[in-house]
Design an enzyme around this catalytic site. Structure first.
Site, PDB file in Angstrom:
ATOM      1  N   TRP A 122      53.989  18.709 -16.830  1.00 38.18           N
ATOM      2  CA  TRP A 122      54.558  19.978 -16.388  1.00 38.18           C
ATOM      3  C   TRP A 122      55.231  20.789 -17.472  1.00 38.18           C
ATOM      4  CZ3 TRP A 122      59.350  19.318 -18.065  1.00 38.18           C
ATOM      5  CH2 TRP A 122      59.873  18.023 -18.072  1.00 38.18           C
ATOM      6  N   LYS A 126      43.599  17.729 -12.964  1.00 40.15           N
ATOM      7  CA  LYS A 126      44.740  17.558 -12.053  1.00 40.15           C
ATOM      8  C   LYS A 126      46.033  17.839 -12.820  1.00 40.15           C
ATOM      9  CE  LYS A 126      47.782  14.533 -10.835  1.00 40.15           C
ATOM     10  NZ  LYS A 126      48.910  15.390 -10.448  1.00 40.15           N
ATOM     11  N   PRO A 127      46.666  18.980 -12.542  1.00 39.26           N
ATOM     12  CA  PRO A 127      47.946  19.274 -13.200  1.00 39.26           C
ATOM     13  C   PRO A 127      49.100  18.547 -12.516  1.00 39.26           C
ATOM     14  CG  PRO A 127      47.274  21.131 -11.835  1.00 39.26           C
ATOM     15  CD  PRO A 127      46.195  20.081 -11.695  1.00 39.26           C
ATOM     16  N   THR A 131      53.090   6.105 -17.695  1.00 36.62           N
ATOM     17  CA  THR A 131      51.918   6.520 -16.908  1.00 36.62           C
ATOM     18  C   THR A 131      50.641   6.272 -17.710  1.00 36.62           C
ATOM     19  OG1 THR A 131      53.326   8.307 -16.085  1.00 36.62           O
ATOM     20  CG2 THR A 131      51.010   8.388 -15.466  1.00 36.62           C
ATOM     21  N   GLU A 159      47.875  11.417 -24.929  1.00 37.53           N
ATOM     22  CA  GLU A 159      48.967  12.107 -25.632  1.00 37.53           C
ATOM     23  C   GLU A 159      50.217  11.750 -24.860  1.00 37.53           C
ATOM     24  OE1 GLU A 159      48.949  13.876 -28.263  1.00 37.53           O
ATOM     25  OE2 GLU A 159      46.882  14.520 -28.523  1.00 37.53           O
ATOM     26  N   CYS A 180      57.221  17.310 -26.070  1.00 44.24           N
ATOM     27  CA  CYS A 180      56.952  15.985 -26.630  1.00 44.24           C
ATOM     28  C   CYS A 180      57.233  15.956 -28.125  1.00 44.24           C
ATOM     29  CB  CYS A 180      55.518  15.588 -26.336  1.00 44.24           C
ATOM     30  SG  CYS A 180      54.362  16.869 -26.786  1.00 44.24           S
ATOM     31  N   GLU A 226      62.998   8.199 -25.177  1.00 40.69           N
ATOM     32  CA  GLU A 226      62.725   9.621 -24.929  1.00 40.69           C
ATOM     33  C   GLU A 226      63.594  10.091 -23.752  1.00 40.69           C
ATOM     34  OE1 GLU A 226      58.944  10.858 -23.110  1.00 40.69           O
ATOM     35  OE2 GLU A 226      58.813  12.331 -24.713  1.00 40.69           O
TER      36      GLU A 226
HETATM   37  P1  NDP Z   1      53.985  12.000 -16.076  1.00 40.87           P
HETATM   38  O1  NDP Z   1      53.353  10.894 -16.836  1.00 40.87           O
HETATM   39  O2  NDP Z   1      54.951  11.654 -15.028  1.00 40.87           O
HETATM   40  O3  NDP Z   1      52.876  12.907 -15.360  1.00 40.87           O
HETATM   41  C1  NDP Z   1      51.810  13.460 -16.068  1.00 40.87           C
HETATM   42  C2  NDP Z   1      50.617  13.633 -15.137  1.00 40.87           C
HETATM   43  O4  NDP Z   1      50.152  12.343 -14.738  1.00 40.87           O
HETATM   44  C3  NDP Z   1      50.953  14.385 -13.861  1.00 40.87           C
HETATM   45  O5  NDP Z   1      49.859  15.175 -13.496  1.00 40.87           O
HETATM   46  C4  NDP Z   1      51.171  13.248 -12.881  1.00 40.87           C
HETATM   47  O6  NDP Z   1      51.011  13.631 -11.533  1.00 40.87           O
HETATM   48  C5  NDP Z   1      50.081  12.300 -13.317  1.00 40.87           C
HETATM   49  N1  NDP Z   1      50.282  10.923 -12.890  1.00 40.87           N
HETATM   50  C6  NDP Z   1      51.445  10.303 -12.553  1.00 40.87           C
HETATM   51  N2  NDP Z   1      51.200   9.013 -12.221  1.00 40.87           N
HETATM   52  C7  NDP Z   1      49.868   8.828 -12.339  1.00 40.87           C
HETATM   53  C8  NDP Z   1      49.004   7.713 -12.123  1.00 40.87           C
HETATM   54  N3  NDP Z   1      49.470   6.521 -11.722  1.00 40.87           N
HETATM   55  N4  NDP Z   1      47.684   7.881 -12.336  1.00 40.87           N
HETATM   56  C9  NDP Z   1      47.188   9.059 -12.756  1.00 40.87           C
HETATM   57  N5  NDP Z   1      47.953  10.156 -12.954  1.00 40.87           N
HETATM   58  C10 NDP Z   1      49.285  10.037 -12.757  1.00 40.87           C
HETATM   59  O7  NDP Z   1      54.619  12.973 -17.175  1.00 40.87           O
HETATM   60  P2  NDP Z   1      55.492  14.282 -16.933  1.00 40.87           P
HETATM   61  O8  NDP Z   1      54.724  15.231 -16.094  1.00 40.87           O
HETATM   62  O9  NDP Z   1      56.839  13.846 -16.506  1.00 40.87           O
HETATM   63  O10 NDP Z   1      55.558  14.899 -18.411  1.00 40.87           O
HETATM   64  C11 NDP Z   1      56.478  14.504 -19.362  1.00 40.87           C
HETATM   65  C12 NDP Z   1      55.893  13.471 -20.316  1.00 40.87           C
HETATM   66  O11 NDP Z   1      54.738  13.985 -20.947  1.00 40.87           O
HETATM   67  C13 NDP Z   1      56.843  13.129 -21.440  1.00 40.87           C
HETATM   68  O12 NDP Z   1      56.845  11.750 -21.650  1.00 40.87           O
HETATM   69  C14 NDP Z   1      56.251  13.844 -22.641  1.00 40.87           C
HETATM   70  O13 NDP Z   1      56.606  13.289 -23.878  1.00 40.87           O
HETATM   71  C15 NDP Z   1      54.808  13.746 -22.355  1.00 40.87           C
HETATM   72  N6  NDP Z   1      54.066  14.761 -23.082  1.00 40.87           N
HETATM   73  C16 NDP Z   1      53.362  14.398 -24.201  1.00 40.87           C
HETATM   74  C17 NDP Z   1      52.706  15.337 -24.971  1.00 40.87           C
HETATM   75  C18 NDP Z   1      51.951  14.952 -26.209  1.00 40.87           C
HETATM   76  O14 NDP Z   1      51.214  15.793 -26.714  1.00 40.87           O
HETATM   77  N7  NDP Z   1      52.065  13.746 -26.708  1.00 40.87           N
HETATM   78  C19 NDP Z   1      52.749  16.759 -24.613  1.00 40.87           C
HETATM   79  C20 NDP Z   1      53.506  17.034 -23.425  1.00 40.87           C
HETATM   80  C21 NDP Z   1      54.142  16.054 -22.694  1.00 40.87           C
HETATM   81  P3  NDP Z   1      52.304  13.995 -10.641  1.00 40.87           P
HETATM   82  O15 NDP Z   1      52.900  15.188 -11.275  1.00 40.87           O
HETATM   83  O16 NDP Z   1      51.733  14.230  -9.311  1.00 40.87           O
HETATM   84  O17 NDP Z   1      53.212  12.795 -10.711  1.00 40.87           O
END
Ligand code: NDP
Length: 491
Positions: free
Chosen positions: A149, A173-174, A230, A248, A282, A381
């Site tokens: 997000w 899937k966002p 995740t 990522e 991130c 983090e």
């Molecule tokens: P999450 O891992 O909670 O969620 C990311 C996505 O994965 C969402 O669409 C989420 O859906 C989905 N998801 C959650 N659980 C599962 C599952 N069991 N199986 C498949 N999909 C799943 O991350 P956040 O949205 O909280 O984002 C923050 C994180 O992202 C931080 O750790 C950040 O560092 C990382 N990030 C890394 C980047 C990089 O380039 N390395 C860039 C940006 C962010 P739902 O929303 O429905 O839970």
């Protein structure tokens, strides 16, 4: 209240079971919109649509695929103003940021990838004078893209664009808390004339919808950005299927300031990179290693600058920092700060939360001085505007501390001695680095980490390899094949 629908098979649709989920503005807890809440049935439909579209999309001339991406970029630009606002409301990014970064980045990425795709080449290999040997790039098929997000549209587009240009079809899937601009992308895809089924966008909980995409036998690869936990869960689901996962993940990024740094530049870079997007980046630096000779001056000016950041309603064009994405993020940050203080950390900056922001998911810019690199605030983090600073004696200690962490996303080194800076950078076990810069991210440069930050590259020419197979083709030009048994089995 605007109605949002998913994109499946070229049509805007509601979930089969009719589910919905509220999208909440973290500034004040108000309802922004109601989004579709899909289930496994919708995943099956989306994968079926992507599967039906893949043969024709693969056969489409790459110039025509690029033309459609450029058209999509143009449609996004026509709707920029609407998008700034939705992006801001759904996760709290200030309009100053969504209008200058998020939304302009999306069409720029589509255009960059459209051109890049057309310019790509394969290998020809001098393996044998009697053979013509080459690699041919082939699409993977249906790819599943799962995004977080914190930069909702940008992160999605950074995956959708290269996936499409390489001839794949997509199920995106966002994140559930901020799905709206990605759902808008679905409307624009129809307007741009993208063939039905090439791009499918569904929204719903990660544990159900995300996992249904991950484990679906029709999905050839998962490209995931999100939390490391995740990411590990997704990898564990993919392992028995031998399904590749591009990842990522999280970060805990170091900002190293050496005695000979330009302190003005270092302070400006530090304040921007730490607190841009409320630290929900991130790549944000969250742990500072500052050499003893410059420590007092850097720290006092860093604190003074961070004290001036305008925090408030993201819709106000003067706001530099908005709330976190939702209340749980605020509680998590508050917990880390309280624990660090209880553990002996010294508070350098902790601004009181103004009364009018109390009901939002706000955390004010917070800077703490730490004395132990293994302290949770220096290791974990937090994803909030909270940074820890430690004094180091020399560059070697800064390198040791930087590498003493499970993450390896990015780091920067601030010094006027570029040779020294380069020697520091070369010893850091991270994927993305800068000297006298932090968080410069443009479509041309690769982005990605190492260790528990994942291993994939987004952006740049390298991203194309995430979305194709390299098939090796050997054409024998001689009269007989090259075998050791030639003399024995000669006809
Ligand atoms: P999450 O891992 O909670 O969620 C990311 C996505 O994965 C969402 O669409 C989420 O859906 C989905 N998801 C959650 N659980 C599962 C599952 N069991 N199986 C498949 N999909 C799943 O991350 P956040 O949205 O909280 O984002 C923050 C994180 O992202 C931080 O750790 C950040 O560092 C990382 N990030 C890394 C980047 C990089 O380039 N390395 C860039 C940006 C962010 P739902 O929303 O429905 O839970």
């Amino acid at each position: 209240m605007p109605e949002y629908k998913m994109l499946i098979g070229g049509k805007l649709v509601s979930p089969v079971l009719g589910g919905t989920m509220d999208v909440i503005n973290p500034h004040d807890g108000s309802l922004v919109a109601v989004a579709p809440k899909a289930s496994r049935e919708d995943v099956d439909l989306a994968v079926a649509a992507a599967t039906s579209a893949k043969a024709a999309w693969r056969k489409t001339y790459i110039g025509d695929r690029a033309g459609l991406l450029n058209k999509l970029a143009a449609v996004i630009r026509e709707h920029e103003q609407e998008l700034y606002s939705i992006e801001s409301q759904q996760y709290g990014g200030p309009i100053m940021k969504t209008s200058k970064f998020d939304i302009p980045f999306a069409p720029a990425e589509f255009e960059f990838i459209a051109g890049l795709g057309r310019a790509q080449t394969g290998l020809t290999i001098s393996a044998d004078p009697d053979a013509r040997v080459m690699t041919v790039k082939e699409p993977l098929g249906v790819v599943g893209l799962i995004t977080p997000w914190n930069f909702p549209l940008v992160t999605a587009v950074s995956k959708v664009a290269p996936a499409l240009i390489m001839g794949n079809t997509v199920v995106l899937k966002p994140a559930s808390c901020a799905p709206l601009t990605c759902l808008k992308l679905g409307e624009y895809a129809i307007e741009a004339g993208l063939p039905a089924g090439v791009l499918n966008i569904i929204t719903g909980p990660g544990a159900e919808v995300g996992e249904a995409i991950v484990t679906h036998p029709g999905v050839a690869k998962i490209n995931f950005t999100g939390d490391s936990a995740t990411g590990k869960r997704i990898m564990s689901l993919c392992a028995p299927l031998v399904k590749p996962v591009a990842s990522e993940l999280g970060g805990k990024n170091a900002f190293i300031v050496l005695d000979d740094a330009d302190v003005n530049a270092a302070v400006e870079g530090a304040v921007y990179a730490s607190f841009f997007n409320s630290g929900q980046n991130c790549g944000s630096p969250a742990r500072f290693y500052v050499q003893s000779g410059i420590y007092d001056e850097f720290v006092s000016r860093f604190v003074a600058s961070a004290d001036k950041i305008v925090v408030g309603n993201p819709a106000d064009p003067n706001t530099m920092m908005g709330p976190l994405a939702y209340m749980k993020c605020r509680e998590n940050a508050d917990k880390f700060v309280a624990e660090a203080k209880a553990g002996g950390a010294k508070v350098l900056l902790e601004r009181p939360l103004p009364a009018e922001l109390q009901k939002g998911a706000y955390v004010m810019p917070t800077i703490l001085e730490l004395y132990d690199n293994r302290a949770p605030l220096m290791q974990e983090e937090i994803f909030a505007p909270v940074v820890g600073i430690m004094k180091v004696e020399n560059a070697e200690q800064a390198i040791e501390y930087t590498n003493d962490n499970k993450y390896g996303l990015c780091a920067s080194c601030w010094t006027e001695n570029y040779r020294k800076g380069m020697l520091v950078i070369e010893q850091l076990d991270v994927g993305t680095t800068w000297i006298n810069q932090h968080l410069a991210i443009v479509p041309e440069t690769p982005w990605g980490g190492r260790k528990e930050s994942g291993w994939t590259k987004e952006n740049s020419v390298l991203v194309l390899d995430e979305y194709c197979y390299h098939k090796h083709v050997w054409i024998n030009m001689a009269d007989s094949p090259n075998t050791f048994w030639h003399d024995q089995i000669k006809l």
